[in-house]
Design an enzyme around this catalytic site. Structure first.
Site, PDB file in Angstrom:
ATOM      1  N   SER A  23       6.581  -7.170  -9.559  1.00 10.64           N
ATOM      2  CA  SER A  23       7.704  -8.075  -9.822  1.00 10.64           C
ATOM      3  C   SER A  23       8.278  -7.955 -11.229  1.00 10.64           C
ATOM      4  O   SER A  23       9.362  -8.097 -11.414  1.00 10.64           O
ATOM      5  CB  SER A  23       6.863  -9.666  -9.834  1.00 10.64           C
ATOM      6  OG  SER A  23       6.489  -9.515  -8.346  1.00 10.64           O
ATOM      7  N   ARG A  27      12.153  -6.706 -12.490  1.00 10.21           N
ATOM      8  CA  ARG A  27      13.048  -7.635 -13.575  1.00 10.21           C
ATOM      9  C   ARG A  27      12.974  -6.917 -14.726  1.00 10.21           C
ATOM     10  O   ARG A  27      14.254  -7.171 -15.449  1.00 10.21           O
ATOM     11  CB  ARG A  27      12.100  -8.925 -13.786  1.00 10.21           C
ATOM     12  CG  ARG A  27      12.042  -9.769 -12.565  1.00 10.21           C
ATOM     13  CD  ARG A  27      11.045 -11.008 -12.580  1.00 10.21           C
ATOM     14  NE  ARG A  27      11.176 -12.039 -11.624  1.00 10.21           N
ATOM     15  CZ  ARG A  27      10.741 -11.839 -10.290  1.00 10.21           C
ATOM     16  NH1 ARG A  27      10.262 -10.493 -10.103  1.00 10.21           N
ATOM     17  NH2 ARG A  27      10.964 -12.836  -9.577  1.00 10.21           N
ATOM     18  N   ASP A 314       1.892 -13.455  -1.185  1.00 11.09           N
ATOM     19  CA  ASP A 314       1.769 -11.878  -0.892  1.00 11.09           C
ATOM     20  C   ASP A 314       0.427 -11.290  -0.411  1.00 11.09           C
ATOM     21  O   ASP A 314       0.233 -10.444  -0.170  1.00 11.09           O
ATOM     22  CB  ASP A 314       2.593 -11.077  -2.204  1.00 11.09           C
ATOM     23  CG  ASP A 314       3.873 -11.295  -2.342  1.00 11.09           C
ATOM     24  OD1 ASP A 314       4.643 -11.559  -1.142  1.00 11.09           O
ATOM     25  OD2 ASP A 314       4.463 -11.194  -3.085  1.00 11.09           O
ATOM     26  N   ARG A 345       3.819 -11.894   9.097  1.00 11.26           N
ATOM     27  CA  ARG A 345       2.776 -11.572   8.640  1.00 11.26           C
ATOM     28  C   ARG A 345       1.528 -12.398   9.190  1.00 11.26           C
ATOM     29  O   ARG A 345       0.337 -11.936   9.531  1.00 11.26           O
ATOM     30  CB  ARG A 345       2.342 -11.684   7.181  1.00 11.26           C
ATOM     31  CG  ARG A 345       3.005 -10.312   6.297  1.00 11.26           C
ATOM     32  CD  ARG A 345       3.034 -10.377   4.939  1.00 11.26           C
ATOM     33  NE  ARG A 345       3.657  -9.097   4.408  1.00 11.26           N
ATOM     34  CZ  ARG A 345       3.801  -8.847   3.252  1.00 11.26           C
ATOM     35  NH1 ARG A 345       3.753  -9.912   2.324  1.00 11.26           N
ATOM     36  NH2 ARG A 345       4.507  -7.687   2.963  1.00 11.26           N
ATOM     37  N   ARG A 388       1.353  -4.203   3.066  1.00 16.15           N
ATOM     38  CA  ARG A 388       0.348  -5.005   2.740  1.00 16.15           C
ATOM     39  C   ARG A 388      -0.411  -5.226   4.424  1.00 16.15           C
ATOM     40  O   ARG A 388      -1.860  -5.415   4.113  1.00 16.15           O
ATOM     41  CB  ARG A 388       0.780  -6.384   2.447  1.00 16.15           C
ATOM     42  CG  ARG A 388       1.616  -6.362   1.120  1.00 16.15           C
ATOM     43  CD  ARG A 388       1.576  -7.548   0.392  1.00 16.15           C
ATOM     44  NE  ARG A 388       2.401  -7.777  -0.701  1.00 16.15           N
ATOM     45  CZ  ARG A 388       2.346  -7.053  -1.885  1.00 16.15           C
ATOM     46  NH1 ARG A 388       0.971  -6.398  -2.170  1.00 16.15           N
ATOM     47  NH2 ARG A 388       3.153  -7.126  -3.000  1.00 16.15           N
TER      48      ARG A 388
END
Length: 434
Positions: A23, A27, A314, A345, A388
């Protein structure tokens, strides 16, 4: 397509440093590109998602030099981006496309944002609708990628209550708000990760955050700064669970980001009885960091508090593995957002757990998992192109008396390119087979 073949590990030990926070890496490229001056980044995540963001801004004329995890950006200022010569391919990265939709809605030129098959199925109405209210012109087939953005629009400020707990929507609108006239205000009903707000302040931009409201006034400037990216807590979560469920484990994860909007996984695992200790807590580049020591524990099933759901959104695939090894039933509700990630998921994890002999009940917005023993499966775990999912079921092998086979693990490179190397370094047994 590559596959994982993972088998039992009894002892896990060692000290490792997982790659940089995804993340923050995204950014840092976005804000560094539109800042004035030279931004230097260390610890940048060299995963495909983060590199997609970096390459997109190079396509828009930003001079970016990278040597491994060190990046130097010569920022072009708020209005210095140039029209790309082709659609910007953001691969599998939902963060890239949603945040950049806000930033690019305010530019003078047209852009098209595209991605892989998985990204092309992800919902974008959640950013298209509020951006349109601000004056943007942005469309996509069935409100999904590819997104076409018509430049040259004058954006107006907006007060907007988030319909779902989503840092991506919040960040998208804040980035658009940088260019809007007046004050843009985002109202949250639940806490979400605040990396955008923290980093904007690091670039010298005034952001107000009070009682669930985040606001900024448009048409200011960003000043270049240096950024040290801490280790990603989402990547660290795989090893937290692995150590918690192992027969004998004592591992340390170095310099992990423990931003309070991201530590839901630690809180949930501790509620389940995990032995997790934070050591050497400190602040680096505006973010809280700690070394995380995790030892084996006897986990128990819990009802996961709703307040922790957005703080661990997440990490739930691997939390489901922890629940599978816990005594009793673990119940998750209020997590409908999991159905619109890289895969559904909830359903994909449920299918995989069922194939491993773990009883579970799929709910509309969550799942109930009854802990038990893994049983030899007759089929390969299907990852559905979701990094994931692949890593979560690799972690399950720690408690399995048989090999677990997981298909299509190429996407692990999007977020954690050296996952197998670090896993095997602490004693896990994972082979990647092409």
């Amino acid at each position: 397509m590559a596959s994982f073949v993972a088998s039992k590990s009894k002892n896990l030990e060692g000290s490792i440093k997982v790659p940089g926070d995804k993340s923050i890496s995204h950014r840092s490229i976005m804000l560094g590109s539109i800042a004035n001056g030279e931004t230097r980044i260390s610890g940048f995540l060299q995963g495909e998602d983060s590199l997609a963001t970096l390459n997109a801004f190079k396509e828009m004329g930003v001079n970016i030099k990278r040597s491994g995890s060190n990046v130097i950006i010569n920022g072009v200022g708020m209005h210095g981006l140039k029209e790309p010569l082709k659609p910007l391919d953001l691969g599998n990265s939902g963060t890239s496309i949603r945040l950049m939709a806000g930033l690019l809605s305010a530019q003078s030129f047209n852009t098209e944002l595209t991605g892989d098959d998985s990204l092309s199925k992800r919902p974008m109405a959640r950013v298209i609708e509020p951006l349109t209210q601000m004056g943007a012109k942005i469309t996509g087939p069935d409100s999904k990628p590819p997104l076409s953005i018509i430049g040259g629009q004058k954006l107006s400020s907006l007060t907007y209550t988030l319909p779902v707990a989503s840092a991506q929507i919040k960040s998208c609108l804040l980035l658009a708000g940088l260019y809007a006239e007046g004050e843009t205000c985002i109202i949250e009903n639940a806490v979400t990760r605040d990396h955008t707000e923290r980093m904007l302040k690091g670039f010298g931009y005034k952001v107000n955050s009070v009682n669930g409201m985040v606001s900024l006034s448009g048409q200011g400037e960003l000043k270049a700064c240096n950024i040290e990216v801490p280790s990603d807590i989402s990547s660290s979560a795989f090893f937290m669970v692995a150590a918690s469920i192992a027969e004998n484990a004592d591992i340390t994860l170095q310099a992990v980001n423990i931003n309070p909007t991201r530590t839901g996984v630690i809180d949930i695992l501790r509620l389940m009885g995990a032995n997790i200790n934070l050591q050497n807590e400190r602040e680096e580049a505006g973010e809280l960091v700690a070394d995380i020591r995790v030892c084996s524990a006897n986990l128990k099933g819990i009802e996961i508090p709703h307040s922790l759901v957005p703080l661990a959104i997440d990490e739930f695939p691997v939390i489901f593995i922890a629940a599978s090894c816990a005594k009793g039933v673990t119940v998750l509700t209020g997590a409908r957002e999991l159905r619109v990630k890289e895969s559904d998921r909830i359903q994909v994890m449920a299918d995989g757990l069922t194939s491993l002999g773990i009883d579970n009940i799929v709910l509309e917005d969550g799942i109930e998992i009854t802990g038990g023993q893994f049983k030899r499966q007759d089929s390969i775990i299907k990852s559905h192109h979701d990094h994931r999912i692949s890593m979560a079921f690799a972690v399950a092998s720690v408690r399995s008396n048989f090999e677990i086979n997981i298909d299509d693990v190429d996407n692990v490179k999007t977020s954690f390119p050296n996952f197998v190397e670090l896993a095997n370094q602490i004693g896990m047994n994972i082979n990647e087979v092409n």
